[in-house]
Design an enzyme around this catalytic site. Structure first.
Site, PDB file in Angstrom:
ATOM      1  CB  CYS A   1     -32.801  -5.022  16.185  1.00  8.57           C
ATOM      2  SG  CYS A   1     -31.640  -5.334  17.527  1.00  8.57           S
ATOM      3  CG  HIS A   2     -30.458   0.428  18.631  1.00  5.84           C
ATOM      4  ND1 HIS A   2     -29.439   1.358  18.615  1.00  5.84           N
ATOM      5  CD2 HIS A   2     -31.368   0.901  19.506  1.00  5.84           C
ATOM      6  CE1 HIS A   2     -29.712   2.336  19.460  1.00  5.84           C
ATOM      7  NE2 HIS A   2     -30.886   2.069  20.015  1.00  5.84           N
ATOM      8  CG  PHE A   3     -32.443   3.096  15.458  1.00  2.68           C
ATOM      9  CD1 PHE A   3     -33.561   2.918  16.254  1.00  2.68           C
ATOM     10  CD2 PHE A   3     -31.381   3.836  15.958  1.00  2.68           C
ATOM     11  CE1 PHE A   3     -33.630   3.503  17.515  1.00  2.68           C
ATOM     12  CE2 PHE A   3     -31.445   4.411  17.214  1.00  2.68           C
ATOM     13  CZ  PHE A   3     -32.559   4.251  17.995  1.00  2.68           C
TER      14      PHE A   3
ATOM     15  CB  VAL B   1     -26.144   3.566  16.236  1.00  2.00           C
ATOM     16  CG1 VAL B   1     -27.568   3.656  16.748  1.00  2.00           C
ATOM     17  CG2 VAL B   1     -25.179   4.221  17.193  1.00  2.00           C
TER      18      VAL B   1
END
EC number: 4.2.1.59
Length: 171
Positions: free
Chosen positions: A69-71, A76
């Site tokens: 979810c990031h990103f 990362v």
């Protein structure tokens, strides 16, 4: 009696359940927010300031929850998770010292990010150097810390502050 100076993943999970330092005392967060797999060294002496130090590790695998979810398309580890891990370890130090109460992050001085943790990394290492422990009406530790990935330092934080409180009603 000699204090335990290293902790396994199972020890840290016991701490997250409130079983390591006793009910109402310092706890680590449960997974997924537990950002440490092991503490390889903890001491009341040593470190940059001679007041105590911790060294801890997190194993990195591509399937860790935050990479999805990031990103999207650019995975990362969020830098704030590394910062939170350092606060987690300062709070653990207070519990390990036998100071009563629940841990709360109280802030930090300067934080610098100059690298990143990618899914291809293998291991994050946290180094915490205790600057001061206040004992009394307020039990609090102040520390400096760093985060390294595969041996390369990527974040630093000065003046990490964590307190333990027997009541958080007015916090």
């Amino acid at each position: 009696m000699t204090k335990q100076n290293a902790f396994t993943r199972e020890d840290l999970l016991r701490c997250s359940r409130g079983e390591l330092f006793g009910p109402g005392n310092a706890q680590l967060p449960a997974p997924n927010m537990l950002m440490v797999d092991r503490i390889t060294h903890i001491s009341e002496e040593g470190g940059k300031y001679g007041k105590g130090e911790l060294v801890a590790e997190l194993d990195i695998t591509p399937d860790l929850w935050f990479f999805a979810c990031h990103f999207e398309g650019d995975p990362v580890m969020p830098g704030c998770l590394g910062l939170d891990a350092m606060w987690q370890l300062v709070g653990f130090f207070l519990g390990w010292q036998g100071l009563p109460g629940r841990g709360r992050a109280l802030g930090s001085g300067e934080v610098k990010f100059f690298g990143q943790v990618l899914p291809t990394a293998k291991k994050v290492t946290y180094n915490i150097h205790i600057k001061r422990v206040l004992k009394g009406k307020l039990n609090m530790a102040i520390a400096d810390g760093s985060v390294s990935v595969d041996g390369r330092e990527i974040y630093t934080a000065e003046g990490l502050r964590v307190g333990v409180f027997t009541s958080t009603d007015n916090f």
